[in-house]
Design a protein around this motif. Structure first.
Motif, PDB file in Angstrom:
ATOM      1  N   GLY A  26       0.837  -1.190   0.000  1.00  0.00           N
ATOM      2  CA  GLY A  26       0.000   0.000   0.000  1.00  0.00           C
ATOM      3  C   GLY A  26       0.869   1.235   0.000  1.00  0.00           C
ATOM      4  N   LEU A  27       0.251   2.375  -0.186  1.00  0.00           N
ATOM      5  CA  LEU A  27       0.987   3.637  -0.215  1.00  0.00           C
ATOM      6  C   LEU A  27       1.141   4.196   1.192  1.00  0.00           C
ATOM      7  CD1 LEU A  27      -0.594   5.504  -3.265  1.00  0.00           C
ATOM      8  CD2 LEU A  27       1.549   4.222  -3.183  1.00  0.00           C
ATOM      9  N   THR A  28       2.332   4.697   1.493  1.00  0.00           N
ATOM     10  CA  THR A  28       2.551   5.448   2.718  1.00  0.00           C
ATOM     11  C   THR A  28       1.908   6.824   2.535  1.00  0.00           C
ATOM     12  OG1 THR A  28       4.627   6.395   1.934  1.00  0.00           O
ATOM     13  CG2 THR A  28       4.765   4.271   3.124  1.00  0.00           C
ATOM     14  N   GLU A  29       1.876   7.627   3.590  1.00  0.00           N
ATOM     15  CA  GLU A  29       1.345   8.990   3.449  1.00  0.00           C
ATOM     16  C   GLU A  29       2.130   9.756   2.393  1.00  0.00           C
ATOM     17  OE1 GLU A  29       0.585  11.346   6.966  1.00  0.00           O
ATOM     18  OE2 GLU A  29       0.248   9.504   8.118  1.00  0.00           O
ATOM     19  N   PHE A  30       3.437   9.591   2.413  1.00  0.00           N
ATOM     20  CA  PHE A  30       4.284  10.253   1.422  1.00  0.00           C
ATOM     21  C   PHE A  30       3.953   9.754   0.022  1.00  0.00           C
ATOM     22  CE2 PHE A  30       8.856  10.645  -0.311  1.00  0.00           C
ATOM     23  CZ  PHE A  30       8.599  11.884  -0.854  1.00  0.00           C
ATOM     24  N   GLY A  31       3.736   8.449  -0.126  1.00  0.00           N
ATOM     25  CA  GLY A  31       3.369   7.877  -1.416  1.00  0.00           C
ATOM     26  C   GLY A  31       2.051   8.412  -1.936  1.00  0.00           C
ATOM     27  N   VAL A  32       1.087   8.613  -1.023  1.00  0.00           N
ATOM     28  CA  VAL A  32      -0.212   9.177  -1.416  1.00  0.00           C
ATOM     29  C   VAL A  32      -0.015  10.602  -1.929  1.00  0.00           C
ATOM     30  CG1 VAL A  32      -2.459   9.964  -0.553  1.00  0.00           C
ATOM     31  CG2 VAL A  32      -1.583   7.717   0.123  1.00  0.00           C
ATOM     32  N   ARG A  33       0.737  11.407  -1.175  1.00  0.00           N
ATOM     33  CA  ARG A  33       0.965  12.804  -1.585  1.00  0.00           C
ATOM     34  C   ARG A  33       1.710  12.873  -2.909  1.00  0.00           C
ATOM     35  NH1 ARG A  33       2.759  13.292   3.687  1.00  0.00           N
ATOM     36  NH2 ARG A  33       4.865  13.744   2.975  1.00  0.00           N
ATOM     37  N   LEU A  34       2.693  12.011  -3.076  1.00  0.00           N
ATOM     38  CA  LEU A  34       3.499  12.041  -4.298  1.00  0.00           C
ATOM     39  C   LEU A  34       2.720  11.544  -5.510  1.00  0.00           C
ATOM     40  CD1 LEU A  34       6.723  12.526  -4.763  1.00  0.00           C
ATOM     41  CD2 LEU A  34       6.560  10.134  -5.405  1.00  0.00           C
ATOM     42  N   SER A  35       1.796  10.620  -5.305  1.00  0.00           N
ATOM     43  CA  SER A  35       1.057  10.054  -6.437  1.00  0.00           C
ATOM     44  C   SER A  35      -0.121  10.909  -6.878  1.00  0.00           C
ATOM     45  CB  SER A  35       0.588   8.632  -6.116  1.00  0.00           C
ATOM     46  OG  SER A  35      -0.322   8.636  -5.044  1.00  0.00           O
ATOM     47  N   GLU A  36      -0.538  11.875  -6.070  1.00  0.00           N
ATOM     48  CA  GLU A  36      -1.667  12.732  -6.452  1.00  0.00           C
ATOM     49  C   GLU A  36      -1.436  13.440  -7.785  1.00  0.00           C
ATOM     50  OE1 GLU A  36      -2.420  15.276  -3.105  1.00  0.00           O
ATOM     51  OE2 GLU A  36      -3.299  13.638  -1.951  1.00  0.00           O
ATOM     52  N   PRO A  37      -0.287  14.100  -7.982  1.00  0.00           N
ATOM     53  CA  PRO A  37      -0.092  14.759  -9.281  1.00  0.00           C
ATOM     54  C   PRO A  37       0.022  13.762 -10.435  1.00  0.00           C
ATOM     55  CG  PRO A  37       1.782  15.206  -7.815  1.00  0.00           C
ATOM     56  CD  PRO A  37       0.779  14.416  -7.046  1.00  0.00           C
ATOM     57  N   LEU A  38       0.460  12.547 -10.156  1.00  0.00           N
ATOM     58  CA  LEU A  38       0.532  11.535 -11.214  1.00  0.00           C
ATOM     59  C   LEU A  38      -0.871  11.160 -11.666  1.00  0.00           C
ATOM     60  CD1 LEU A  38       3.271   9.175  -9.737  1.00  0.00           C
ATOM     61  CD2 LEU A  38       3.557  10.989 -11.438  1.00  0.00           C
ATOM     62  N   GLU A  39      -1.772  11.008 -10.717  1.00  0.00           N
ATOM     63  CA  GLU A  39      -3.161  10.692 -11.054  1.00  0.00           C
ATOM     64  C   GLU A  39      -3.783  11.834 -11.847  1.00  0.00           C
ATOM     65  OE1 GLU A  39      -6.450   8.251  -8.768  1.00  0.00           O
ATOM     66  OE2 GLU A  39      -6.169  10.227  -7.873  1.00  0.00           O
ATOM     67  N   ASP A  40      -3.474  13.064 -11.448  1.00  0.00           N
ATOM     68  CA  ASP A  40      -3.966  14.234 -12.181  1.00  0.00           C
ATOM     69  C   ASP A  40      -3.413  14.231 -13.608  1.00  0.00           C
ATOM     70  OD1 ASP A  40      -5.307  16.812 -12.432  1.00  0.00           O
ATOM     71  OD2 ASP A  40      -3.287  17.677 -12.379  1.00  0.00           O
ATOM     72  N   LEU A  41      -2.140  13.928 -13.745  1.00  0.00           N
ATOM     73  CA  LEU A  41      -1.516  13.862 -15.075  1.00  0.00           C
ATOM     74  C   LEU A  41      -2.211  12.816 -15.942  1.00  0.00           C
ATOM     75  CD1 LEU A  41       0.835  14.549 -17.064  1.00  0.00           C
ATOM     76  CD2 LEU A  41       2.131  12.744 -15.903  1.00  0.00           C
ATOM     77  N   PHE A  42      -2.441  11.626 -15.395  1.00  0.00           N
ATOM     78  CA  PHE A  42      -3.111  10.571 -16.152  1.00  0.00           C
ATOM     79  C   PHE A  42      -4.519  11.001 -16.541  1.00  0.00           C
ATOM     80  CE2 PHE A  42      -0.734   6.406 -15.223  1.00  0.00           C
ATOM     81  CZ  PHE A  42       0.476   7.042 -15.387  1.00  0.00           C
ATOM     82  N   GLY A  43      -5.225  11.669 -15.619  1.00  0.00           N
ATOM     83  CA  GLY A  43      -6.564  12.147 -15.916  1.00  0.00           C
ATOM     84  C   GLY A  43      -6.578  13.141 -17.063  1.00  0.00           C
ATOM     85  N   ARG A  44      -5.612  14.044 -17.051  1.00  0.00           N
ATOM     86  CA  ARG A  44      -5.536  15.040 -18.136  1.00  0.00           C
ATOM     87  C   ARG A  44      -5.219  14.376 -19.479  1.00  0.00           C
ATOM     88  NH1 ARG A  44      -3.628  20.658 -16.142  1.00  0.00           N
ATOM     89  NH2 ARG A  44      -4.178  20.552 -13.929  1.00  0.00           N
ATOM     90  N   ILE A  45      -4.332  13.394 -19.459  1.00  0.00           N
ATOM     91  CA  ILE A  45      -3.977  12.700 -20.704  1.00  0.00           C
ATOM     92  C   ILE A  45      -5.182  11.962 -21.259  1.00  0.00           C
ATOM     93  CG2 ILE A  45      -2.620  10.792 -21.668  1.00  0.00           C
ATOM     94  CD1 ILE A  45      -0.335  11.710 -19.738  1.00  0.00           C
ATOM     95  N   THR A  46      -5.875  11.180 -20.407  1.00  0.00           N
ATOM     96  CA  THR A  46      -7.006  10.403 -20.913  1.00  0.00           C
ATOM     97  C   THR A  46      -8.153  11.307 -21.334  1.00  0.00           C
ATOM     98  OG1 THR A  46      -7.789  10.052 -18.643  1.00  0.00           O
ATOM     99  CG2 THR A  46      -6.442   8.314 -19.624  1.00  0.00           C
ATOM    100  N   GLN A  47      -8.330  12.433 -20.643  1.00  0.00           N
ATOM    101  CA  GLN A  47      -9.367  13.382 -21.037  1.00  0.00           C
ATOM    102  C   GLN A  47      -9.052  13.968 -22.412  1.00  0.00           C
ATOM    103  OE1 GLN A  47      -9.700  16.838 -18.498  1.00  0.00           O
ATOM    104  NE2 GLN A  47     -11.840  17.112 -19.046  1.00  0.00           N
ATOM    105  N   GLU A  48      -7.811  14.306 -22.646  1.00  0.00           N
ATOM    106  CA  GLU A  48      -7.414  14.877 -23.943  1.00  0.00           C
ATOM    107  C   GLU A  48      -7.570  13.847 -25.049  1.00  0.00           C
ATOM    108  OE1 GLU A  48      -6.365  17.738 -26.583  1.00  0.00           O
ATOM    109  OE2 GLU A  48      -6.731  18.051 -24.450  1.00  0.00           O
ATOM    110  N   LEU A  49      -7.200  12.601 -24.770  1.00  0.00           N
ATOM    111  CA  LEU A  49      -7.291  11.552 -25.791  1.00  0.00           C
ATOM    112  C   LEU A  49      -8.734  11.169 -26.116  1.00  0.00           C
ATOM    113  CD1 LEU A  49      -4.362   9.220 -24.719  1.00  0.00           C
ATOM    114  CD2 LEU A  49      -4.433  10.772 -26.697  1.00  0.00           C
ATOM    115  N   SER A  50      -9.640  11.399 -25.177  1.00  0.00           N
ATOM    116  CA  SER A  50     -11.033  11.010 -25.416  1.00  0.00           C
ATOM    117  C   SER A  50     -11.828  12.091 -26.159  1.00  0.00           C
ATOM    118  CB  SER A  50     -11.719  10.665 -24.105  1.00  0.00           C
ATOM    119  OG  SER A  50     -11.798  11.809 -23.269  1.00  0.00           O
ATOM    120  N   LYS A  51     -11.171  13.184 -26.510  1.00  0.00           N
ATOM    121  CA  LYS A  51     -11.863  14.259 -27.250  1.00  0.00           C
ATOM    122  C   LYS A  51     -12.099  13.865 -28.684  1.00  0.00           C
ATOM    123  CE  LYS A  51     -10.344  18.220 -24.594  1.00  0.00           C
ATOM    124  NZ  LYS A  51      -9.580  19.459 -24.623  1.00  0.00           N
TER     125      LYS A  51
END
Length: 115
Positions: free
Chosen positions: A90-115
């Protein structure tokens, strides 16, 4: 320590080859490290569940990625003393904080590709 001297925090420069933060950046942004962090954002997973959630990763590469991320303090590892042992990650607190922008990045990529 003499009067007037200040304690300074270490300065990290990830562009310098001996910067300790550079290894962590390499682990997080490696081909598989980023997928491990994203996969663990929703749930703690056992090794085989994690392997199944990341298509294309070999057991060897998953083990290496997990080992590095655990060592970096981004992922925790729990071993149940069963036969065979059940290992959960599982993710540590640090892992959760660090992965938040990665999830945002993936969301932006998939949103752009689904246009």
């Amino acid at each position: 320590m003499s009067e007037g001297s200040q304690v300074t925090e270490p300065r990290y420069d990830v562009f310098h080859t001996d910067c300790p933060a550079r290894d962590m950046v390499d682990h997080v942004t490696s081909r598989w490290g980023i997928w491990v962090l994203i996969s663990l954002r929703s749930n703690d997973l056992r090794f085989f569940e994690l392997r199944e959630s990341i298509q294309g990763i070999s057991e060897k590469m998953l083990s290496q990625s997990l080992r590095a991320l655990v060592q970096d303090g981004l992922v925790w590892r729990k071993v149940e003393p069963t036969t065979p042992p059940q290992v959960t990650y599982g993710l540590t607190e640090f892992g959760v904080r660090l992965s938040e922008p990665l999830e945002d990045l993936f969301g932006r990529i998939t949103q752009e590709l689904s246009k």
